[in-house]
Write a protein that holds these residues in place. Structure first.
Motif, PDB file in Angstrom:
ATOM      1  N   GLN A   8       0.818  -1.206   0.000  1.00  0.00           N
ATOM      2  CA  GLN A   8       0.000   0.000   0.000  1.00  0.00           C
ATOM      3  C   GLN A   8       0.857   1.263   0.000  1.00  0.00           C
ATOM      4  O   GLN A   8       0.537   2.242  -0.677  1.00  0.00           O
ATOM      5  N   LEU A   9       1.950   1.256   0.747  1.00  0.00           N
ATOM      6  CA  LEU A   9       2.839   2.414   0.764  1.00  0.00           C
ATOM      7  C   LEU A   9       3.510   2.634  -0.593  1.00  0.00           C
ATOM      8  O   LEU A   9       3.775   3.782  -0.981  1.00  0.00           O
ATOM      9  N   GLN A  10       3.777   1.556  -1.288  1.00  0.00           N
ATOM     10  CA  GLN A  10       4.376   1.692  -2.617  1.00  0.00           C
ATOM     11  C   GLN A  10       3.431   2.407  -3.575  1.00  0.00           C
ATOM     12  O   GLN A  10       3.873   3.149  -4.461  1.00  0.00           O
ATOM     13  N   ALA A  11       2.129   2.184  -3.385  1.00  0.00           N
ATOM     14  CA  ALA A  11       1.134   2.823  -4.250  1.00  0.00           C
ATOM     15  C   ALA A  11       0.717   4.192  -3.739  1.00  0.00           C
ATOM     16  O   ALA A  11       0.416   5.095  -4.527  1.00  0.00           O
ATOM     17  N   GLU A  12       0.695   4.356  -2.417  1.00  0.00           N
ATOM     18  CA  GLU A  12       0.261   5.609  -1.788  1.00  0.00           C
ATOM     19  C   GLU A  12       1.101   5.843  -0.544  1.00  0.00           C
ATOM     20  O   GLU A  12       0.907   5.189   0.476  1.00  0.00           O
ATOM     21  N   PRO A  13       2.097   6.744  -0.611  1.00  0.00           N
ATOM     22  CA  PRO A  13       3.032   6.918   0.505  1.00  0.00           C
ATOM     23  C   PRO A  13       2.485   7.657   1.710  1.00  0.00           C
ATOM     24  O   PRO A  13       3.118   7.658   2.765  1.00  0.00           O
ATOM     25  N   ARG A  14       1.330   8.299   1.575  1.00  0.00           N
ATOM     26  CA  ARG A  14       0.765   9.010   2.724  1.00  0.00           C
ATOM     27  C   ARG A  14       0.346   7.996   3.793  1.00  0.00           C
ATOM     28  O   ARG A  14      -0.318   7.001   3.502  1.00  0.00           O
ATOM     29  N   CYS A  15       0.746   8.274   5.030  1.00  0.00           N
ATOM     30  CA  CYS A  15       0.481   7.309   6.101  1.00  0.00           C
ATOM     31  C   CYS A  15       0.453   8.032   7.445  1.00  0.00           C
ATOM     32  O   CYS A  15       0.691   9.230   7.529  1.00  0.00           O
ATOM     33  N   ALA A  16       0.154   7.264   8.485  1.00  0.00           N
ATOM     34  CA  ALA A  16       0.160   7.791   9.851  1.00  0.00           C
ATOM     35  C   ALA A  16       0.648   6.707  10.791  1.00  0.00           C
ATOM     36  O   ALA A  16       0.489   5.504  10.526  1.00  0.00           O
ATOM     37  N   LEU A  17       1.238   7.120  11.888  1.00  0.00           N
ATOM     38  CA  LEU A  17       1.700   6.217  12.941  1.00  0.00           C
ATOM     39  C   LEU A  17       1.096   6.656  14.263  1.00  0.00           C
ATOM     40  O   LEU A  17       1.104   7.846  14.586  1.00  0.00           O
TER      41      LEU A  17
END
Length: 244
Positions: free
Chosen positions: A59-68
């Motif tokens: 998923q990060l490879q396709a969409e790098p926006r994330c949260a921790l």
């Protein structure tokens, strides 16, 4: 009541001390959450050692926006009394030139992972921070600007340059001090504690492959001299507490 300066310090302490976190990603608008094991780079960027076989990595490879999301210990039965911090940002693979040092740092804080750290499907990722919200407990939330959260880059570089020598000195010449610090300042049991890493906010101690603790300094350090002073102060405090 917590103020913004305390909130920033709480957020940094939670990030630096994190052994696990909830990673939020998404695919085609569908949110997804998973457990990851971060370590913070000297500049406070979260580092993640991720397998390409994992759903969150794809998923990060396709969409790098994330949260921790990282959570501390609750002070009462109500879980909402626990301090916690959520950071958002963009995940990216670490450039090859930076992998050795940052991978060594990640492994120093997660030594058990040496069993699979060489697997070809794993790679090192870094989250470039964008926004931060810290909750100091029930009904105590703050949004922080990066300028309020991130450490001074000049100090970060100075401590990074001194880190290897400081850790070697403490491990070779003062293992008893490290054990005292782990017991008195971090509530750990006795053992062969060593310093795995240090940064502007504190130091990380490990014993074997499955024990780790964090000693947070009273104030951020800015250079090798103030790092030494902070360690001396921590050692004195630990010694005093153990005498009581």
């Amino acid at each position: 009541m917590m103020d913004k300066a305390e909130a920033a310090w709480t957020a940094r302490a939670l990030l630096r001390g994190a052994r696990s976190a909830v990673l939020a990603t998404q695919r085609d608008g569908q949110p997804f959450a998973s457990l990851v094991t971060p370590a913070m780079a000297p500049d406070l960027s979260p580092l993640l050692w991720l397998s390409s076989l994992s759903e969150h990595t794809r998923q990060l490879q396709a969409e790098p926006r994330c949260a921790l999301l990282i959570q501390g210990q609750a002070t009462e039965a109500n879980p909402q009394t626990a301090p916690r911090v959520t950071v958002t940002g963009l995940a990216e693979r670490v450039e090859p030139d930076h992998i050795p040092a940052l991978k060594a740092r990640w492994l120093a804080l997660h030594p058990y992972a040496a069993l699979y750290a060489h697997f070809s499907d794993f790679s090192l990722w870094r989250v470039k921070l964008g926004g931060t919200q810290v909750v100091g407990g029930f009904a105590a939330a703050f949004r922080l600007r990066l300028a309020d959260l991130l450490p001074d880059p000049v100090s970060v570089r100075a401590i990074a340059e001194a880190e290897a020598g400081v850790c070697a000195h403490m491990n070779e010449d003062h293992p008893d001090v490290l054990e005292n610090m782990a017991i008195a300042l971090a509530g750990q049991l006795s053992g062969e504690w060593r310093m795995a890493a240090c940064d502007v906010d504190g130091c990380d101690l490990v014993a074997g492959e499955d024990r780790r603790c964090r000693v947070t300094f009273k104030l951020p350090v800015v250079d090798a001299s103030s790092l030494r002073d902070a360690l001396v102060a921590a050692a004195d405090k630990a010694r005093t507490l153990l005498k009581k």
